[in-house]
Design a protein around this motif. Structure first.
Motif, PDB file in Angstrom:
ATOM      1  N   THR A 147      33.358  -5.337 -20.047  1.00  0.00           N
ATOM      2  CA  THR A 147      34.050  -6.900 -18.624  1.00  0.00           C
ATOM      3  C   THR A 147      33.110  -8.101 -19.731  1.00  0.00           C
ATOM      4  O   THR A 147      32.404  -8.430 -20.012  1.00  0.00           O
TER       5      THR A 147
ATOM      6  N   PRO B 299      36.063  -7.133 -14.352  1.00  0.00           N
ATOM      7  CA  PRO B 299      36.073  -6.786 -13.383  1.00  0.00           C
ATOM      8  C   PRO B 299      36.646  -6.199 -12.306  1.00  0.00           C
ATOM      9  O   PRO B 299      37.663  -6.741 -12.012  1.00  0.00           O
ATOM     10  N   GLY B 300      36.807  -4.794 -12.054  1.00  0.00           N
ATOM     11  CA  GLY B 300      38.367  -4.387 -11.465  1.00  0.00           C
ATOM     12  C   GLY B 300      39.313  -3.440 -11.731  1.00  0.00           C
ATOM     13  O   GLY B 300      40.194  -3.020 -10.684  1.00  0.00           O
TER      14      GLY B 300
ATOM     15  N   GLY C 102      29.886  -0.116 -12.551  1.00  0.00           N
ATOM     16  CA  GLY C 102      31.846  -0.152 -12.318  1.00  0.00           C
ATOM     17  C   GLY C 102      31.403   1.682 -12.739  1.00  0.00           C
ATOM     18  O   GLY C 102      32.819   1.862 -13.252  1.00  0.00           O
TER      19      GLY C 102
ATOM     20  N   SER D   4      31.276  -3.469 -16.251  1.00  0.00           N
ATOM     21  CA  SER D   4      29.952  -4.133 -14.594  1.00  0.00           C
ATOM     22  C   SER D   4      31.177  -5.254 -14.090  1.00  0.00           C
ATOM     23  O   SER D   4      31.451  -6.200 -14.662  1.00  0.00           O
ATOM     24  N   TYR D   5      30.550  -5.428 -12.898  1.00  0.00           N
ATOM     25  CA  TYR D   5      30.911  -6.473 -11.663  1.00  0.00           C
ATOM     26  C   TYR D   5      29.355  -7.412 -12.064  1.00  0.00           C
ATOM     27  O   TYR D   5      30.191  -9.026 -11.301  1.00  0.00           O
ATOM     28  N   ASN D   6      27.871  -7.611 -12.450  1.00  0.00           N
ATOM     29  CA  ASN D   6      27.154  -7.949 -12.494  1.00  0.00           C
ATOM     30  C   ASN D   6      26.017  -7.799 -13.577  1.00  0.00           C
ATOM     31  O   ASN D   6      25.945  -6.403 -13.813  1.00  0.00           O
TER      32      ASN D   6
ATOM     33  N   ARG E  12      27.709  -1.324  -9.177  1.00  0.00           N
ATOM     34  CA  ARG E  12      28.005  -2.982  -9.867  1.00  0.00           C
ATOM     35  C   ARG E  12      28.125  -2.528 -11.563  1.00  0.00           C
ATOM     36  O   ARG E  12      28.633  -3.553 -11.734  1.00  0.00           O
TER      37      ARG E  12
ATOM     38  N   ASP F 189      34.729   2.876 -10.881  1.00  0.00           N
ATOM     39  CA  ASP F 189      36.162   2.334 -11.988  1.00  0.00           C
ATOM     40  C   ASP F 189      36.298   3.648 -12.925  1.00  0.00           C
ATOM     41  O   ASP F 189      37.539   3.637 -13.293  1.00  0.00           O
TER      42      ASP F 189
END
Length: 354
Positions: free
Chosen positions: A278, A298-299, A186, A256-258, A184, A189
C-alpha cells in the motif's frame, strides 16, 4: 572504543523491531564499537512484564554506573514501549549518559492523538530530551518535529542482509504474506482477494500467511470464504522455515493500513521477491509503483486483485521487478551501509559529550 548500551524487547519477541536488533547484534564487523544488550520487554501478562522490566532497570542502572557506556541506544515503539523507554531515558540522562531513541512504531501517530493534552506534553518533552531521535524514513521526520520542533532527528532506514547475487526463483509458485495476522496488516483484505481471484489463479498457486496474531481467526475466515485449498500455511515462521518459504515465493503481499518501514518488504526485496503493498508511510520510498512493485490504496481489494493476477500471470514483469528490487537493496539498504552510518552517529555523540 565506543561503548553502547542497547535496549529493546527480548530476542524471542516477534516483530520488525526485534528483527532490526537481531541484524545489529549478529553483524560481524563492529570494529571500534562494543555493544551490551539488555532486553526490557517480553510477551507476558502485565504483572510478569512489570517484574521483568523492573529487573532490567536494575541491570541497566548498574551498567550505567559501573561501566559508563558512551551512548544508550533505546529502540522504541508506541504505548507501553514508549513509556518504558521514557523512564529509562530520564534515568540515564540524569546519570550523564547520552541517549538515542530509535523509533519503530507503526501506530505512533494514533497513540499520540489518543493522549490528553497533558499526555502529549509529556511525549513532546521526552522527544526533546533525547540526544537524538532516529526515524526510519524522510517522511517520518515530521512525526517528531511537528510535536517537538527542537528535537534532534536523523533518518536511518531499516536495512537487511542481501546475498551476493539475486536468488529469486522465477518458477516459484507461492504468494507470501509476512506480518502480524490482523486488520492492520490487511490480511483479511488479502483473504477476500484470494476468494475473488480463485477461479483465475493457476491451480498450483498457494498462499503462505506467516505471522503471529489472529491465526485462528484467519483460518476460520479462510474456511468460511471457501479458500482453504489455496492456503498452505497460517502462523508464525522464522529461521529456516522462513528462509524456505521465501525461496518458494514468487510475490510478497502486504496490504497494510498503518506502517513505518516494514522489515518484511526489505527482507523480501533482498531475496528479489516482487511486492504488492500500500502507498502509505515510508513504503513508497522503497517500492516504486509500476517500476519494482505495485502499490494500492489501503482497503482497495479490487486493485489488489488486479495487481495479483497481473504479477502472477506475467513472468517477464516479475523478473523485471525482481532485478530492480534486489538492486535497490544492494545499493541503498544494505546492512553494511546502515551500520557504517550508525557508527558515525555513535562516534559523533561520544565526541560531543567530551
Amino acid at each position: 572504543m565506543v561503548r553502547i548500551l542497547m535496549c529493546s524487547s527480548s530476542l524471542k519477541v516477534k516483530g520488525g523491531m526485534v528483527s532490526v536488533v537481531k541484524n545489529y547484534l549478529n553483524y560481524p564487523h563492529w570494529e571500534g564499537v562494543k555493544i551490551k544488550y539488555v532486553p526490557t520487554h517480553i510477551e507476558a501478562n502485565k504483572f510478569v512484564l512489570m517484574a521483568y522490566f523492573a529487573v532490567a532497570c536494575i541491570r541497566i542502572l548498574w551498567l550505567a554506573l559501573c561501566e559508563r557506556p558512551d551512548v544508550a541506544h533505546l529502540h522504541v515503539a508506541e504505548r507501553g514501549s514508549f513509556y518504558r523507554k521514557a523512564f529509562l531515558l530520564r534515568a540515564l540522562r540524569r546519570l550523564g549518559i547520552r541517549v538515542i531513541l530509535h523509533h519503530h512504531g507503526a501506530e505512533f501517530e494514533r497513540f499520540y492523538n489518543s493522549l490528553s493534552p497533558k499526555g502529549k506534553q509529556y511525549v513532546n518533552k521526552i522527544l526533546r530530551m533525547a540526544d537524538l531521535n532516529i526515524v526510519l524514513s524522510r517522511r517520518l521526520v515530521s512525526m517528531i518535529t511537528d510535536k517537538a520542533p527542537k528535537a534532534k532527528v536523523q533518518v536511518l532506514y531499516n536495512a537487511v542482509y542481501a546475498p551476493p547475487a539475486n536468488p529469486y526463483d522465477i518458477k516459484a509458485d507461492n504468494v507470501l504474506f509476512l506480518g502480524r495476522l490482523g486488520h492492520r496488516k490487511g490480511v483479511y483484505d488479502l483473504l477476500e482477494a484470494i476468494r475473488r481471484t480463485d477461479k483465475d489463479l493457476p491451480e498450483g498457486v498457494k498462499f503462505l500467511l506467516c505471522g503471529d496474531g489472529e491465526a485462528e481467526e484467519v483460518s476460520r475466515k479462510a474456511k468460511a470464504l471457501g479458500i482453504e485449498h489455496r492456503i498452505a500455511h497460517v502462523g508464525w515462521s522464522d529461521g529456516k522455515q522462513k528462509e524456505d518459504f521465501m525461496k518458494q515465493s514468487m510475490i510478497n503481499v502486504l496490504p497494510s493500513y498503518n506502517e513505518g518501514l516494514p522489515m518484511a518488504i526489505l527482507e523480501t526485496m533482498a531475496q528479489g521477491i516482487p511486492n504488492i503493498s500500500t502507498s502509505i508511510a515510508s513504503i513508497p520510498e522503497v517500492l516504486h509503483d509500476g517500476k519494482n512493485a505495485f502499490l494500492i490504496r489501503p482497503g482497495d481489494v479490487d486493485a489488489l486483485c488486479r495487481c495479483l493476477l497481473k504479477l502472477v500471470g506475467d513472468e517477464d514483469l516479475r523478473m523485471a521487478f525482481s532485478r530492480k528490487s534486489y538492486g535497490l537493496i544492494k545499493e541503498a539498504f544494505s546492512l553494511d551501509a546502515n551500520i557504517h552510518k550508525l557508527k558515525e552517529l555513535y562516534a559523533d555523540m561520544k565526541d560531543n559529550a567530551q
